[in-house]
Design an enzyme around this catalytic site. Sequence first.
Site, mmCIF file in Angstrom:
data_model
loop_
_atom_site.group_PDB
_atom_site.id
_atom_site.type_symbol
_atom_site.label_atom_id
_atom_site.label_comp_id
_atom_site.label_asym_id
_atom_site.label_seq_id
_atom_site.Cartn_x
_atom_site.Cartn_y
_atom_site.Cartn_z
ATOM 1 C CG ASP A 1 36.399 23.766 6.966
ATOM 2 O OD1 ASP A 1 37.541 22.912 6.272
ATOM 3 O OD2 ASP A 1 35.904 23.467 6.547
ATOM 4 C CG HIS A 2 43.497 21.242 6.211
ATOM 5 N ND1 HIS A 2 43.980 22.226 5.473
ATOM 6 C CD2 HIS A 2 44.394 21.067 7.262
ATOM 7 C CE1 HIS A 2 45.557 22.241 5.576
ATOM 8 N NE2 HIS A 2 45.525 21.581 5.997
#
Lengths: 443, 334, 89
Positions: A417-418
Amino acid sequence: MAEFRMPSLGSDMQEGTLLEWRVKPGDRVRRRDIIAVVDTDKAAIEIEVFEEGIVEEILVQPGEKVPVGTVLAIIRTEGEAGVVTAKGAKAAAEAALPAGGVIETMEEMAGRATPEKRIPPGEAPAAAAAPAAPPTAGRIKVSPYARRLAAERSIDLSVLKGTGPAGAIRAADVESAAGIAPAGPPVEAPPAPLEEKPPIAPREKAPPPPVSPTAEKPAVKDYQAAMRRAIAAAMARSNREIPHYYLQTRIDMSRTLRWLESENQKRSIKDRILPVVPLIKAVAMALTEVPELNGYWIDDRHQPQEAIHIGFAIALRQGGLITPAILNADLKSVDELMEALRDLVTRARSGGLRSSELTDATVTITSLGDLGVETVYGVIYPPQVALVGFGKTMEQPWAENGMLAVRPVLTATLAADHRATDGHRGAQFLDAMNRYLQEPSKL
Amino acid sequence: MTNGVETLRKVTYREAVREAIREAMQKDTRVFLMGEDVGHYGGCFAVSKGLLEEFGPERIRDTPLSESGFVGAGIGAALGGMRPIVEIMTVNFSLLAADQIINNAAVYLHMSGGLFNVPLVIRSATGGGRQVGAQHSRSLEGWFAHIPGIKVLSPATVEDARGMLWTALEDPDPVLIFENSGLYNMEGMLPAGAGAVDIDRARVRREGKDITLISYSASLFKSLDAAEILSREGIEAEVIDLRSLRPLDEKTFLDSVAKTHRALVVDEGWRTGSLAAEISARIMEGAFYELDAPVERLCSAEVPMPYAKHLEEAALPQVDKIVDLARKMVKADG
Amino acid sequence: MNEEQIQQVVFKILKGIAPESEPSSLAPDENLRRALDIDSFDALNFFIRIHEQLGVNIPEADYGELNTLSEIVRYLASRVNVVDSTSPR
């Protein structure tokens, strides 16, 4: 009094069917006892209780499907004023029951719980149609702000599970519910012309299920369709909300496989270790070095977790998948991991998972190597922030120190998850994992 | 602060108060200081050290040990057109002057049908934590905040210690300024041209979104330290410095609660009937529908302040207690 | 124990692992993993049960040559009687 509620066994679960009670009124329960079995749309799950006390009253009967948060039973906790002996509680419960000692109908139940306004038999369906008021006198505790938010977003408070003190619903609970089910009708199965009635009928139309103590478990239902919808909700949310980034690396597995081979030669069949086990251990160890990937993204906030509970994706034979957690994977030896994994896989496939195993995962591993897949690009299971994928270990040309050799090579991927981490940390994770797999004896 | 580093200088809270007195004496000849030991001894906390030499015994007046007497004299001087600064050594001794403050200073304007203002400023040290025993360690400022007719200030920063006095002297009515004795040695940066500040607004000393810590005086710095620790855990606490205890600037803290939805009041006074209780009630009245958790209060233990150091520390609000309570309020299943 | 009996035991174990399948309808040279969708856990459980029920301890190195029903039955038949001719249970 403590309320034993229908738990949420995953961010995608909105209601569950009570399959079976393992206790009866008057029974003494301890923390972590399994007292009921609940059918989510994915599997039959054994539900633990988190209070000590005596089962005072059972409010939902086997076969009933109720929203998450509905009170299933009342537990009289230890030390409460007027504590009665198990015998006394039982007698009291029996006294409250109609002649014969069993509850035959919903009407009786409703009538017993709210004697001052007994519902005429003809109106029973209407009574059943009001899940907002479970047949208990207990009112829902909601913070003023949460109540206001819920009203603004048209969210039914009765289906929420509160995470505040004494189960009070707080703004965060409303917000996370809003994230899963934005205003509007609940997630429906995609329209399919040939599909018959969806297995989860809209609640307001559901007739009261037949209830009797001798009733069979609920009719075998279309697990696949229900599970498909549950997976659909979680994965759609993931793709909608999580900005994934993907990293991939090839790992020389010769050292790990050699080590495994020599280890397994020493073992009898039932103690043998599958190749996926060192991979799980390597992930757990790498997470101790890059803890940001272990945890959640909740309420717009990165919430790394200290304990490493690895959700392991297990495909079910009838279709669908389930990802129970191997708790504290970093603290387990390879043998303990193998034991835990075998136990989980067996119970996942026979339907005997515990609620905490389904909700506690802090990261997920999916391994599709059995089928010859080379690379897995995973979809993160919200609210987690990372998923590690393994393909098949296969012989490949491998250049090292200016020499070409044939080595067993595994392609490992990280989907992360950026919002929570950046590629640099992800790369450090894969690098750490690779390092552990080059020194398998230290795993 | 915007003028750049070179125009800032480091001063102690004590020096800031002394500068404020000196400036007031220089600017207005009606201003004079009186109290026990303020002259030859230089003040019990050394605040007025050197002022006797500078301004002479007419304007820096040592008084007998009679709070009732010299506070009464201060009221008379104010009625007569002077601008007295009366120092009551510590709030503990203000009880001896309570009748003068509450029955005279606070009500003269009312009793005279609006004819006589009492432009009196009373300065007094307050607070515990210095191992001086139960009779010398009270935080009674919340009591005075109960009284209509007076203003009650609580400067926490050196900037407020420097700037509140002049504004208080300009006020036509009695103003009590409580200086926490634990702050006198604290150093802070003061702009070269520091001067008068407002005395009717609270300040947000740290911005946050998860919980509001409401405090004043020495508790402000404990709250700021707690906010720093909480921040490392991902909890962003907003910290409010009340500055004025009467009147209360409720808009500032109600706005903050509307943002964070949680409030913890940190108050060195006792909990029962406290200023913290008042603030909690105001939040209930003004921001009930914003609350996501009950308002909590962290006050001193309801005991006479112990002399023993470890017991005194245990009785006072401390950083770890603020952190614990705030964490419980913000995290799930608290 | 003859090959017919061994085959019955293998069927029963496979049925336990893949309840929805009908092992007896498998062709003798069909790849079991593919036909019954057996993964490494299923395979391990299969070998564990074989060991429990027939007393044959199959070394990991031999897994590769046991892909079809006929291969498995032949492999077991050559070992089962040697290892244990009394009650295998």
